[in-house]
Structure formats: C-alpha cells, structure tokens
Design a protein around this motif. Structure first.
Motif, PDB file in Angstrom:
ATOM      1  N   LEU A 180     -22.542 -32.524 -11.568  1.00 20.97           N
ATOM      2  CA  LEU A 180     -23.537 -33.598 -11.438  1.00 20.97           C
ATOM      3  C   LEU A 180     -22.899 -34.963 -11.725  1.00 20.97           C
ATOM      4  CD1 LEU A 180     -26.504 -34.372 -10.980  1.00 20.97           C
ATOM      5  CD2 LEU A 180     -26.876 -34.019 -13.443  1.00 20.97           C
ATOM      6  N   LYS A 231     -21.269 -18.177 -10.578  1.00 20.99           N
ATOM      7  CA  LYS A 231     -22.628 -17.698 -10.321  1.00 20.99           C
ATOM      8  C   LYS A 231     -22.609 -16.252  -9.846  1.00 20.99           C
ATOM      9  CE  LYS A 231     -26.972 -19.004 -10.311  1.00 20.99           C
ATOM     10  NZ  LYS A 231     -27.625 -19.488 -11.537  1.00 20.99           N
ATOM     11  N   GLU A 263     -17.417 -27.078  -6.851  1.00 19.58           N
ATOM     12  CA  GLU A 263     -18.495 -26.311  -6.211  1.00 19.58           C
ATOM     13  C   GLU A 263     -18.070 -24.862  -5.966  1.00 19.58           C
ATOM     14  OE1 GLU A 263     -19.401 -28.639  -2.777  1.00 19.58           O
ATOM     15  OE2 GLU A 263     -20.986 -29.794  -3.789  1.00 19.58           O
ATOM     16  N   CYS A 282     -21.107 -21.653 -16.123  1.00 13.41           N
ATOM     17  CA  CYS A 282     -21.905 -22.183 -15.009  1.00 13.41           C
ATOM     18  C   CYS A 282     -22.617 -23.475 -15.424  1.00 13.41           C
ATOM     19  CB  CYS A 282     -22.941 -21.148 -14.567  1.00 13.41           C
ATOM     20  SG  CYS A 282     -22.318 -19.982 -13.348  1.00 13.41           S
ATOM     21  N   LYS A 283     -23.155 -23.479 -16.650  1.00 14.16           N
ATOM     22  CA  LYS A 283     -23.868 -24.671 -17.119  1.00 14.16           C
ATOM     23  C   LYS A 283     -22.910 -25.852 -17.271  1.00 14.16           C
ATOM     24  CE  LYS A 283     -27.597 -26.700 -18.728  1.00 14.16           C
ATOM     25  NZ  LYS A 283     -27.079 -28.049 -18.793  1.00 14.16           N
ATOM     26  N   GLU A 342     -21.951 -27.034 -13.873  1.00 16.26           N
ATOM     27  CA  GLU A 342     -23.095 -27.720 -13.260  1.00 16.26           C
ATOM     28  C   GLU A 342     -23.211 -29.161 -13.763  1.00 16.26           C
ATOM     29  OE1 GLU A 342     -27.759 -26.643 -12.247  1.00 16.26           O
ATOM     30  OE2 GLU A 342     -26.722 -25.637 -13.899  1.00 16.26           O
ATOM     31  N   ASP A 343     -23.040 -29.329 -15.097  1.00 19.35           N
ATOM     32  CA  ASP A 343     -23.098 -30.683 -15.671  1.00 19.35           C
ATOM     33  C   ASP A 343     -21.945 -31.548 -15.162  1.00 19.35           C
ATOM     34  OD1 ASP A 343     -25.307 -29.885 -17.057  1.00 19.35           O
ATOM     35  OD2 ASP A 343     -24.217 -29.444 -18.917  1.00 19.35           O
ATOM     36  N   TYR A 367     -18.149 -23.112  -9.274  1.00 21.24           N
ATOM     37  CA  TYR A 367     -19.544 -22.852  -9.645  1.00 21.24           C
ATOM     38  C   TYR A 367     -20.082 -21.633  -8.882  1.00 21.24           C
ATOM     39  CZ  TYR A 367     -24.552 -23.543 -10.282  1.00 21.24           C
ATOM     40  OH  TYR A 367     -25.874 -23.362 -10.585  1.00 21.24           O
TER      41      TYR A 367
END
Length: 388
Positions: free
Chosen positions: A47, A128, A121, A39-40, A43-44, A124
C-alpha cells in the motif's frame, strides 16, 4: 504385517500416529500464522509503495509539462537571440537541461518503484497461497485426527479378517490375470492361428480356381474342416468362461458335459453319480456347484496325476452334498488350502471361499501318494433365499 497381529502394539502405533499428527497440526498452524503475518506486512508495504508510485507518476507528469515549456522557451530565445541577452539565453538553456535531467531521474525512479511493486505483488500472491494451503491442510488434518481419535472399538478385532480379505483380493486379481493370460494363449494358439491359416487357404483357393478346379475343391473341403474345428475351439473357450448351458439345460447336464470334455482331454476315468432330484432354483448356487467341480477337475488335470475320479452329488431337501475323490499323488492340505503364500495354488482356496460365501461347509482330506477327497455341503431351500 504378520498374520497374528499384536493388538497392543497396534494400539501403541495408532497412539504414536495421533501424537505425530497433532504435532504436525501445530507446526502447520504456526506456518499458517507466520504466513498470515507476512501477508499483512507485505500488504502494508504494498500500500505504501503504491502511494509512492502514484506520487512519482504525478511528479513525472509535472516535470514533463515543465520540461516541454522550458524547451519551448529555449526555442523562442534561440530564434530571437538579438532580442534577448546572453544571460537570458544561458538561463533558458540551463533550465531546460536541468528539467530534462530531473525528468530522466524521476522516470527511472518510477520504473524501479513499479518493478518493486510487481515483485511485492508476486510475494503477496505466493504468501496468500501458502496461507490458503496451510488452512486447508489444517482442516484435513483435523478431520483425520477426528477419525483416529474417535471410537476405535472393534477396529482391531476386524484387522485379521481385513488382512485375509486383502490377501484374498490379491489372489483373486492374480487368478484373474492368469485366467486372462490363459484365455489369450488359447485364442492365440487356437482360433487366431486357425484364422491365419484360413486366410492363406482362401488365397490359395482363389488362385487355384483358374488353374486347377479339382484341387481347389479339395482345398475348400479342407478349409471347411478347419473352420468347423475353429468354431469348436471358440465354443470351448466361451463355455469355459461362462457355461450358458446352465440356463438352457440345467446343472446336471452341464456337469455331465464338463465331465465328458475332461475325459476326452485327459483319458482319466470319471464316474459321475447323482442321487436325488435337481430342484436347485438359485442360479448363484448352481454356478457355485459347477465352479467347484470345474476347479477340482482343473486341479486334478494339472497336479494330481490321477487315473480314476469320482464325482457324487446328493441333493436333499435342505442341502446338497458334493463329494470329489481322486487316486492321485495327493498333497499337504494345510499348505495348499489354508496358506495364502504366493507359492501355493489358488484353486483349492477358491473352492473354500466359494463354499464359505454360501455358508456351506468343506472338508478336504489328502495324503501324499494316497489321493484326495473333497466333501462339500451347501444349504438350500429357506437358507437359499439368503444369497439372493
């Protein structure tokens, strides 16, 4: 699981179960950690991709403005070709064409980046969900381990009793289903068939009223008799389900009525003897005594092939004694009373359980071809208050 359970083996099973759950908990925790890390990373990456999309959109907007200006410049040059040289016209055309190609490529790049962003997305979101589920599962497994690893003192000693209760629960369910089927069959073969006959008779009477009044009167008399018999059948079914006369008349008259109906149905001779005054106050004890006698008579009707039955009630100050004797074919007591095997009947076991619930005592004697004797004692008076 056998009736005589090896407690040591059960303990080993529980320990192995705890060990397996602990290993599973560690694996779930590892899955949860991997999902968090993923997830991290996503997420990076997301972004960074969003920044690229934003920059691409800005570049597209800039190219769109330049492309519009180049087309306007090309239009002006083309209309006023006599004012501009051939080199100017060629340059305007090449600039417009170059900007159009660059804009097309940039738009395609924007479209691909947005597609990548949407896919990322979704990844992700799924990661999650895995994290949340893994955390929830870890928590639940922890609770289960807490129960299993906690104080197990007295659990194994209760297993045999729990097992007996489970078997009894199954037997009760089966008995309830058999009773529903019996009542359903009685209603189908009795009142339901009679009601269908009544409808036909009523239709016949309706037609005969204009054709043959005398015959119509006879049919109406028959119809009244059919209704009376149907009413008797319905009352009998209701009485078997719940003897309301216990509240209206009391225990002894209700048992007498049960005996009379039994004699009519079976032609078996029944002697019903009562010693002492009926001072039983608690309805649960009255109902239990009635059900014991009712169940015993049902067993005699179905299996005993008896000619003579004795039912004796001795009502004392602190206990009531019930004796039920028949001269039927008898049976193996251990097989029918103590066994919970599906091949055996539920009646005698039901009687035993009813007596046990009221802290009474029961003794059943029977031999093949030598009849059966049932002796029951149930406490009354001060002990009676315990059952309220």
């Amino acid at each position: 699981m056998s009736k005589n359970v090896d407690i040591k083996n059960l303990n080993e099973i529980v320990e192995k179960t705890i060990h397996a759950i602990e290993s599973g908990k560690k694996e779930i925790f590892d899955i949860s950690e991997k999902a968090r890390n993923e997830c991290k990373e996503i997420e990076d990456e997301l972004l960074e991709l969003k920044n690229k999309v934003l920059k691409t959109i800005e570049a597209c907007e800039k190219l769109e403005r330049l492309e519009i200006n180049s087309r306007q410049r090309l239009l002006v040059v083309s209309r006023n070709f006599n004012k501009f040289s051939e080199a100017d016209i060629k340059e305007a055309y090449e600039v417009a064409n170059d900007l159009q190609v660059r804009l097309t490529l940039k738009r395609h790049e924007e479209k691909e980046l947005i597609k990548q962003r949407n896919n990322l997305e979704m990844r992700y979101k799924r990661s999650k969900e895995v994290v949340l589920k893994a955390e929830s599962l870890t928590s639940k497994v922890g609770v289960a381990l807490g129960y299993l690893s906690g104080n197990l003192k007295g659990v194994f000693e209760q297993l045999e009793d729990m097992q007996q209760r489970q078997f009894l629960g199954i037997k009760i369910i089966k008995a309830q289903e058999e009773e529903r089927q019996r009542v359903s069959k009685e209603i189908h073969d009795g009142p339901a068939q009679t009601m269908a006959n009544i409808v036909l008779k009523a239709e016949l009477c309706d037609k005969l009223l204009d054709m043959d009044k005398e015959r119509a009167k006879n049919e109406l008399r028959l119809l009244k008799e059919i209704v009376r018999n149907s009413l008797k059948d319905i009352r009998k079914i209701i009485y078997d389900l719940m003897p309301m006369s216990l509240d209206d008349l009391g225990l002894i008259p209700t048992i007498q009525r049960l005996v009379i109906n039994f004699k009519k149905e079976t032609n078996v001779k029944v002697d019903f003897v009562v010693n002492g005054e009926s001072h039983i106050k608690e309805s649960i004890i009255q109902l239990t005594i009635f059900r014991i006698i009712q169940e015993a008579l049902n067993n005699i009707k179905k299996h005993a092939k008896a000619n003579i039955v004795l039912i004796k009630l001795d009502i004392g100050m602190d206990k009531i004694y019930i004796k039920i004797v028949d001269d039927g074919i008898g049976f193996d007591v251990n097989e029918k009373v103590n066994s919970l095997d599906d091949k055996n009947g539920f009646g005698l076991y039901s009687i035993k359980e009813r007596v046990d619930l009221l802290r009474g005592k029961i003794d059943i004697e029977s031999k093949k071809d030598k009849g059966t004797k049932i002796n029951v004692s149930i406490p009354l008076c001060e002990e009676e208050e315990q059952y309220v």
